[in-house]
Design a protein around this motif. Structure first.
Motif, mmCIF file in Angstrom:
data_model
loop_
_atom_site.group_PDB
_atom_site.id
_atom_site.type_symbol
_atom_site.label_atom_id
_atom_site.label_comp_id
_atom_site.label_asym_id
_atom_site.label_seq_id
_atom_site.Cartn_x
_atom_site.Cartn_y
_atom_site.Cartn_z
ATOM 1 N N VAL A 10 0.848 -1.208 0.000
ATOM 2 C CA VAL A 10 0.000 0.000 0.000
ATOM 3 C C VAL A 10 0.877 1.248 0.000
ATOM 4 C CG1 VAL A 10 -1.710 1.293 1.315
ATOM 5 C CG2 VAL A 10 -1.903 -1.194 1.127
ATOM 6 N N LYS A 11 1.945 1.213 0.779
ATOM 7 C CA LYS A 11 2.871 2.345 0.809
ATOM 8 C C LYS A 11 3.563 2.517 -0.536
ATOM 9 C CE LYS A 11 6.347 4.441 3.816
ATOM 10 N NZ LYS A 11 7.156 4.275 5.036
ATOM 11 N N GLN A 12 3.847 1.411 -1.211
ATOM 12 C CA GLN A 12 4.454 1.481 -2.538
ATOM 13 C C GLN A 12 3.519 2.147 -3.539
ATOM 14 O OE1 GLN A 12 4.682 -2.232 -4.547
ATOM 15 N NE2 GLN A 12 6.266 -1.590 -5.978
ATOM 16 N N ILE A 13 2.226 1.822 -3.466
ATOM 17 C CA ILE A 13 1.248 2.427 -4.375
ATOM 18 C C ILE A 13 1.187 3.939 -4.167
ATOM 19 C CG2 ILE A 13 -1.200 2.566 -4.946
ATOM 20 C CD1 ILE A 13 -1.408 -0.387 -4.305
ATOM 21 N N LYS A 14 1.131 4.357 -2.908
ATOM 22 C CA LYS A 14 1.068 5.791 -2.624
ATOM 23 C C LYS A 14 2.335 6.494 -3.102
ATOM 24 C CE LYS A 14 -1.960 5.336 1.410
ATOM 25 N NZ LYS A 14 -2.107 5.570 2.866
ATOM 26 N N ALA A 15 3.496 5.856 -2.908
ATOM 27 C CA ALA A 15 4.753 6.470 -3.347
ATOM 28 C C ALA A 15 4.805 6.573 -4.863
ATOM 29 C CB ALA A 15 5.936 5.655 -2.828
ATOM 30 N N THR A 16 4.322 5.542 -5.544
ATOM 31 C CA THR A 16 4.316 5.566 -7.014
ATOM 32 C C THR A 16 3.395 6.654 -7.533
ATOM 33 O OG1 THR A 16 4.759 3.186 -7.028
ATOM 34 C CG2 THR A 16 3.976 4.177 -9.074
ATOM 35 N N ARG A 17 2.204 6.808 -6.910
ATOM 36 C CA ARG A 17 1.274 7.871 -7.322
ATOM 37 C C ARG A 17 1.900 9.250 -7.092
ATOM 38 N NH1 ARG A 17 -4.001 5.669 -6.893
ATOM 39 N NH2 ARG A 17 -3.913 3.705 -8.036
ATOM 40 N N ALA A 18 2.575 9.393 -5.954
ATOM 41 C CA ALA A 18 3.200 10.681 -5.653
ATOM 42 C C ALA A 18 4.305 10.997 -6.657
ATOM 43 C CB ALA A 18 3.761 10.663 -4.233
ATOM 44 N N MET A 19 5.076 9.989 -7.042
ATOM 45 C CA MET A 19 6.142 10.210 -8.018
ATOM 46 C C MET A 19 5.565 10.577 -9.383
ATOM 47 S SD MET A 19 9.073 10.005 -6.590
ATOM 48 C CE MET A 19 10.076 9.888 -8.064
ATOM 49 N N GLN A 20 4.451 9.953 -9.755
ATOM 50 C CA GLN A 20 3.805 10.292 -11.017
ATOM 51 C C GLN A 20 3.284 11.721 -11.005
ATOM 52 O OE1 GLN A 20 0.844 7.245 -11.452
ATOM 53 N NE2 GLN A 20 2.274 5.768 -12.303
ATOM 54 N N THR A 21 2.789 12.162 -9.864
ATOM 55 C CA THR A 21 2.288 13.534 -9.754
ATOM 56 C C THR A 21 3.423 14.551 -9.866
ATOM 57 O OG1 THR A 21 0.542 12.720 -8.292
ATOM 58 C CG2 THR A 21 0.923 15.091 -8.322
#
Length: 424
Positions: A58-69
């Motif tokens: 779950v933390k990986q998903i949030k980090a990936t979304r943040a990096m995409q943003t």
């Protein structure tokens, strides 16, 4: 290998203990020396590890979304300081600190899983070398060596010699066929997982170097698995194939229920949500309420799919609220169609029909005649040919007062020259 084993010795004993516990359960069902008992023990180990890693995922998903943003901002920094690498790195770290993101967070599940992978590799390698390890004693070692998965022993590799394979009671052909199939399945599952991420769960409105890197990894990772897979024991191939299938299913669930904003997966999700809301008149699931709340909060920053979702609710007579719920809109009125069928939504404004030039001239002439004051005319002894001249004089008097008379049909505009009376 001894150096790596010593580094991960703290995890070797727990891994071997978990395998033995699962083996005792499956051995009672399928038999202690069967490949089903040992193979399912390895699969159960994978499932247990991946369940424990769900919070990191779950933390990986949030980090990936943040990096995409952050990709557009990162691209601006790279272009601004392209000749100063040190300043570029400083600005990048500053951006990470301000937004609270960490590029390494997307690698946490892989890093956390690595100790278990090396520990399992060392356990299976010890079984192949006829060495006891952890809680696996001599009797369990003999049982594991007898276990075959579709004719391939757990501890053999694709590159092992025929003598070593025959010593474990198998043929080299069976071992290579089984390992080749498993390597192909392992690489294919990795490729499909990465391709699913790139084609469905990436914001298509932003083109950044991050997307190019992900596209490159989509082809690099399967090749790496194929190259290194020939040096993995069959048991490790079972472990890695199981974790790839788990990752693929886990990602499919995330893409289906929590897609990246601006992606094709979000368009499909909002379409399903719109159909559900318009049918039931409310948002049922808590997860859907969170997404609707995020869309409403964005305001003008909504993407194309989110605007389409909000407009679709308005046409259906519904309005999304800031708390994620949906209520009936007061501004939407029921409109009755031409055939008498009631339809919901705001009625469309009717555009006036376009008139022809002749119709416009006729309407203008009619309006001018209605505006002109009516005067009583008396008969005179003037001949009929002289009447137009009198009318022309009247028109000239009106033009002198600041207004211009409307020309009669068939006559030129402006004052007319009087006609001379006909001679009799």
């Amino acid at each position: 290998m001894d150096t790596i084993a010593s580094l991960f010795s703290f995890i070797t004993t727990p891994v071997s203990w978990v395998i033995v516990q699962f083996h005792s359960v499956y051995g009672a069902i399928f038999g202690p020396d069967t490949g089903w008992a040992w193979g399912l023990s390895i699969v159960s180990l994978v499932i247990l590890i991946r369940i424990c890693l769900i919070p990191l995922f779950v933390k990986q998903i949030k980090a990936t979304r943040a990096m995409q943003t952050l990709q557009p901002e990162m691209k601006k920094i790279q272009e601004r300081y392209k000749n100063d690498k040190q300043r570029q790195s400083e600005e990048m770290m500053k951006l990470y600190k301000e937004t609270g993101t960490n590029p390494l967070s997307s690698c946490l599940p892989i890093l956390a899983q690595s100790p278990f992978f090396f520990a399992l590799y060392h356990v299976l390698n010890s079984i192949a070398s006829n060495d006891t390890i952890g809680v696996i004693n001599t009797s369990l070692l003999e049982s594991a060596q007898k276990a075959h998965i579709v004719g391939a022993p757990l501890a053999v590799k694709f590159t092992d010699s025929a003598s070593k394979v025959e010593a474990l009671g198998a043929s080299l052909t069976d071992v290579r066929v089984v390992t080749a199939i498993m390597i192909v399945l392992m690489s294919a599952s990795q490729f499909f997982t990465q391709r699913q991420l790139m084609t469905k769960n990436v914001d298509t409105t932003v083109k950044t170097p991050f997307m190019q890197q992900q596209k490159m990894l989509m082809y690099v990772f399967p090749v790496m698995f194929a190259v290194f897979g020939i040096n993995f024991p069959v048991g490790v191939l079972v472990y890695w194939l199981t974790t790839n299938v788990w990752t693929m299913g886990q990602q499919m669930y995330v893409i289906h229920n929590n897609p990246t904003p601006g992606s094709k997966a979000q368009a499909a999700y909002l379409e399903r949500l719109h159909k559900h809301v318009t049918t039931n008149g409310k948002v049922s699931r808590r997860r859907d309420k969170v997404i609707v709340k995020a869309i409403v909060t964005k305001g003008r920053d909504r993407n194309e799919f989110e605007r389409k979702f909000i407009n679709g609710l308005s046409k259906a007579g519904l309005a999304a609220q800031t708390d994620g719920t949906v209520i009936k809109s007061d501004t939407a009125a029921a409109v009755e169609a031409e055939d008498g069928t009631p339809t919901t939504g705001t009625p469309k404004r009717q555009q006036p029909k376009r008139q022809t030039k002749a119709q416009r001239q006729s309407a203008a002439a009619k309006a001018a005649e209605e505006a002109e004051p009516k005067t009583s005319l008396t008969k005179s002894d003037e001949p009929e040919d002289a009447k137009p001249a009198t009318a022309a004089k009247k028109g000239g008097a009106k033009s002198g007062s600041g207004t211009r008379s409307k020309a009669q049909s068939g006559q030129r505009k402006g004052p007319q020259r009087p006609k001379s009376p006909s001679k009799k």
